[in-house]
Each structure stands twice: as structure tokens, then as C-alpha cells.
Design an enzyme around this catalytic site. Structure first.
Site, short mmCIF file in Angstrom:
data_model
loop_
_atom_site.label_atom_id
_atom_site.label_comp_id
_atom_site.label_asym_id
_atom_site.label_seq_id
_atom_site.Cartn_x
_atom_site.Cartn_y
_atom_site.Cartn_z
N GLY A 1 0.79 -1.23 0.00
CA GLY A 1 0.00 0.00 0.00
C GLY A 1 0.82 1.27 0.00
O GLY A 1 0.40 2.28 -0.57
N ASP B 1 10.42 -7.73 -1.92
CA ASP B 1 9.14 -8.13 -1.33
C ASP B 1 8.94 -9.61 -1.64
O ASP B 1 8.98 -10.01 -2.79
CB ASP B 1 7.98 -7.31 -1.90
N SER C 1 -7.17 -9.21 -2.26
CA SER C 1 -7.48 -8.27 -1.18
C SER C 1 -6.54 -7.07 -1.18
O SER C 1 -6.79 -6.08 -0.48
CB SER C 1 -7.39 -8.98 0.18
N ASN C 2 -5.45 -7.13 -1.96
CA ASN C 2 -4.50 -6.01 -2.05
C ASN C 2 -4.96 -4.92 -3.01
O ASN C 2 -4.51 -3.77 -2.91
CB ASN C 2 -3.13 -6.50 -2.54
N LEU C 3 -5.81 -5.27 -3.96
CA LEU C 3 -5.98 -4.43 -5.15
C LEU C 3 -6.67 -3.10 -4.90
O LEU C 3 -6.54 -2.19 -5.71
CB LEU C 3 -6.74 -5.22 -6.23
N LYS D 1 4.88 -9.63 -5.86
CA LYS D 1 4.57 -8.21 -5.95
C LYS D 1 5.68 -7.43 -6.64
O LYS D 1 5.42 -6.50 -7.41
CB LYS D 1 4.31 -7.63 -4.56
N CYS E 1 -2.75 -4.31 8.68
CA CYS E 1 -3.82 -3.89 7.77
C CYS E 1 -4.91 -4.94 7.69
O CYS E 1 -6.09 -4.60 7.56
CB CYS E 1 -3.24 -3.62 6.38
N CYS F 1 -13.96 -15.10 16.61
CA CYS F 1 -13.56 -13.80 16.06
C CYS F 1 -13.25 -14.01 14.57
O CYS F 1 -13.83 -14.91 13.96
CB CYS F 1 -12.36 -13.22 16.82
#
EC number: 2.7.7.-
Length: 448
Positions: A88, A109, A116-118, A133, A236, A405
Site C-alpha cells: 500500500g 518483497d 485483497s490487495n488491489l 509483488k 492492515c 472472532c
């Protein structure tokens, strides 16, 4: 032959990764010669600095007085910048620095692009899902600006490889999100004499600072001699992040990098600072003056104890230094699998039980299991003396109670408190949480 320990195996893996990277570099060097001929033919220089394409490409920034005209553009082209993290923060910073004309970029990286990153990692596309990445970022940069050389390191930064990589670059951008990696980056960069542009972001907030500026500015350890407690660090994936908020931090990191590279800051004019951004309710950026370099700092002080040898020899375990979160807070008999819970609630006993979901309200509203009660771990469970008001009026503390949870972490802490502080007698934590339930029991429950 004696069996290798886990640590020995990990060490061998790290060394093999580094050796593989060096082999790739040597192979790349062979092909670079022919690539250079092709590049020179396509973009012939019109003077000692740039081609006509580059003058047109960078002209709009060269005419800005604060930028510094032609000489600053030359400094950018001659610079080598290492990005640690292509997520991010790294994506927007990479986007703007590569577009601005940095000559050589390194990206380290070990993570793969996930869907879910996009929403926030803007260099990656749907087609990039599943690839490294750093390779995804390289593809984008090559299309954006052919004048930038991009080196990729598709593995994790470690004690074994950090010096070999960091010492090759002029400026380091710390785009990571874990304290252990931040301390490693800081220590190696200080010892190598590299300036760091450091950013972080979570939810709708972020912050930015320049560390070890020219070796005279304070480093990360000057600000934070001791790491935060492991339980206070939110990722995150746990806390969430709004894309434009973290993107703004990445963009400001790129601008600060340009200012460092082009010598906008000098030894005389640079003042240590911390910029803090808040996206809600009203956007604001506040800049705080920070203290100077500390004489007693463990790495940049007068008598450092963190040395190249102590890092390279793995005398410092950064994960241990920052503390490890124990994934198993409870005894095994106080935990059950999602399959065991599924079997239980579909049995005759299931009618006489209760399910407490301790996720935050925002997550609970996304998806939930039928007949569950939402009592958030933070802030409700953490601060409450009891939770009686959230439970049915006829609730008996001998009732079979299950706690869930998102991933099975907060639910362990809640289970522990129910037993030790609230006097519940029959409580079990559901391992893996609602995420595991979605994977193994009901795929209609969305993973988010």
C-alpha cells in the site's frame, strides 16, 4: 549425519535465496549489453544527459523553481533507490518516483499479489494475482517509463542479505508494516550510511519521517529505543485500511525522496520531523518537530552496540527483540475446531448453547453466523467489568458458551477473560474464527 535444526534450515534457505539473486544479477548483466544497444538505438541522447523523449517526459517538473531545473533531473537519473515493500505504501511511491525519472530502482518483497490487495496497491492488477509483488511492480514500471532500470528481490529482507542489498543503493524507502523489519532496515541503513524515507499507515491515518539524514539526522532507534508491545501492533488485515489514505502517504514519501535526492535538504537546513495525516473526519496534515540524534542510541550513538557483525552473525533476532505474539493463549482443551463446533450445534445439545462473536461491529455487519451475539473484544471486552447487559436475562454461566472472532486470536483473549474474570464455567474458543468457517464449513460466508 545429524538432522539439521529448523534454524539451520532457515539459514540455508536464506543463503540460497541470496545466491539465486546473485546468479540472476549476473545473468541479467549478460543480457543488459544487448538491451542497452537496443535502448540507445530507440532513445538516442541529444546531449550528455538525456534523449529527446526524456526532455519531453520530465519537462513539466524541470520548469518548477523548487524542483531545481536540469541539474536536479540529472541527480534523479543518477540515483539508485531501494523500495522495501511493494504494498500500500510502496506502490504509489514506486509509481511516482519511477515516473519522475529515478535511474535505478530496487524492489524487495517476498509476498504474492492477492485480490485483497488491489483496492490500495495500485501497481498490481487482477491479472497480477498470484505472482510476486516485486515482479508485478516491475511489469508496470517498465510500461510506464522505459528509462528506469528495475531490480527485483522476491524474498524477505533478513540479517543474511540486508547488507548485500542495501549498500548498493543511495536511498532507502521503508514501506513495511512490521516493527522487526523496521528495526532491521534502520540498523543496516545507518551502518551503511544510507538515508531512509519511512512511512506507515493504518485505517484512515498515516505518518512519514526521514531517518538518518546524511548520517547526521536521528534514526528510528533514536525515536523508539524500545519496540511497542506485540499486542499493540495492528496489521492492515486486522485493522483495515482505506486505500486513498495510505496512498497519500506513499505519494508524500515519493516527494520527500525527490527532495532528498535533488539536495533540496542540506545538512544545514534539514530539521527532523514527523508528518501525521488523518483522513477522517476532516482531512489534515500536521508536522511535528522531532528530537535530534541521540548520543546514547544503540546504533547511531557515540558507543553503538548494534554493529555489522552482530547483525550478520545473527546475534540479533529482530523478531525476538520486538516480541512474539503467542498464537496459543489457551490450553488445547479450551479450543475446538470449526468442524467440531459445526457438529455440536447440529446435535441435540446445540440448542442450549450460546455463540459470542467478538469482532468489531463493522466486521460483524459484513457477515455473521445465525443466532450469534456481537460483543466486540475492543473496546467492550477489554474495558468491561462484566457483560451481563449483552446477554439474555435468563443466561446461566454454566451454559455452553463458544467464542468466535475473525482468525481465532481475539477470541482466545475473550475466552480467557470469560473464565478468569467473568466466572463463566463452560467456554470454548473456536479455532480459526469465521475465516476458517468460511473455508471449511460454509463458503457462502464471505472472506474479507
Amino acid at each position: 549425519m545429524n538432522d539439521l535444526s529448523r534454524e539451520d534450515l532457515l539459514q540455508k534457505i536464506r543463503l540460497l535465496e541470496l545466491e539465486n539473486a546473485k546468479l540472476k544479477e549476473s545473468k541479467s548483466a549478460v543480457s543488459t549489453v544487448s538491451d542497452q544497444y537496443e535502448y540507445d538505438a530507440k532513445y538516442p541522447k541529444i546531449d550528455e544527459y538525456f534523449s529527446s523523449d526524456e526532455y519531453k517526459r520530465y519537462g513539466r517538473q524541470m520548469i518548477v523553481p523548487q524542483f531545481g531545473s536540469l541539474i536536479s533531473q540529472v541527480k534523479l537519473k543518477k540515483s539508485k533507490v531501494l523500495f522495501i515493500g511493494a504494498g500500500g505504501l510502496g506502490c504509489p511511491a514506486l509509481l511516482y518516483l519511477s515516473a519522475s525519472g529515478v535511474g535505478e530502482i530496487g524492489i524487495i518483497d517476498d509476498d504474492l499479489v492477492d485480490i485483497s490487495n488491489l483496492h490500495r496497491q495500485v501497481l498490481h492488477t487482477t491479472e497480477s494475482v498470484g505472482i510476486h509483488k516485486c515482479e508485478s511492480a516491475k511489469r508496470y514500471i517498465n510500461k510506464l517509463n522505459p528509462h528506469v532500470k528495475v531490480n527485483t528481490y522476491p524474498f524477505r529482507l533478513s540479517n543474511d542479505n540486508a547488507f548485500d542489498i542495501i549498500e548498493k543503493y543511495d536511498l532507502i524507502l521503508d514501506c513495511t508494516d512490521t516493527p522487526a523489519t523496521r528495526y532491521l532496515i534502520n540498523d543496516v541503513s545507518v551502518i551503511c550510511g544510507k538515508t531512509i524515507v519511512s512511512g506507515s499507515g493504518l485505517k484512515t491515518d498515516g505518518q512519514l519521517s526521514i531517518l538518518n539524514f546524511h548520517g547526521i539526522g536521528p534514526c528510528y532507534r533514536c525515536f523508539y529505543p524500545k519496540p511497542p508491545s506485540p499486542g499493540s501492533v495492528t496489521s492492515c488485515s486486522d485493522g483495515g485500511v482505506v486505500g486513498p489514505a495510505i496512498g497519500l502517504i506513499g505519494i508524500t514519501m515519493a516527494l520527500e525522496a525527490i527532495k532528498v535526492i535533488t539536495d533540496f535538504y542540506t545538512d544545514e537546513t534539514f530539521k527532523p520531523f514527523l508528518s501525521m495525516y488523518s483522513g477522517y473526519p476532516q482531512q489534515q496534515i500536521r508536522v511535528f518537530k522531532m528530537r535530534n540524534k541521540q548520543a546514547n542510541c544503540a546504533v547511531c550513538g557515540n558507543n553503538p552496540t548494534v554493529l555489522k557483525s552482530t547483525i550478520s552473525d545473527n546475534d540479533i533476532d529482530y523478531a525476538e527483540f520486538c516480541g512474539r505474539v503467542n498464537p496459543n493463549v489457551l490450553a488445547p482443551e479450551l479450543r475446538i475446531s470449526v468442524q467440531e463446533y459445526h457438529n455440536y450445534i447440529n446435535s441435540s445439545q446445540g440448542e442450549n448453547s450460546i455463540l459470542i462473536d467478538v469482532r468489531p461491529k463493522e466486521q460483524y455487519e459484513i457477515t455473521k453466523l445465525p443466532n450469534s451475539i456481537n460483543i466486540a473484544w475492543d473496546p467492550t471486552f477489554i474495558k468491561a467489568d462484566n457483560i451481563d447487559s449483552y446477554l439474555p436475562s435468563n443466561f446461566d454461566k454454566n451454559t455452553n458458551t463458544f467464542v468466535m472472532c475473525r482468525y481465532g486470536n481475539d477470541s482466545q483473549m475473550a475466552t480467557k477473560k470469560l473464565i478468569e474474570n467473568f466466572g463463566f464455567n463452560e467456554v470454548k474458543d473456536i479455532k480459526g474464527g469465521i475465516n476458517k468457517w468460511s473455508k471449511e464449513i460454509d463458503s457462502k460466508i464471505p472472506q474479507y
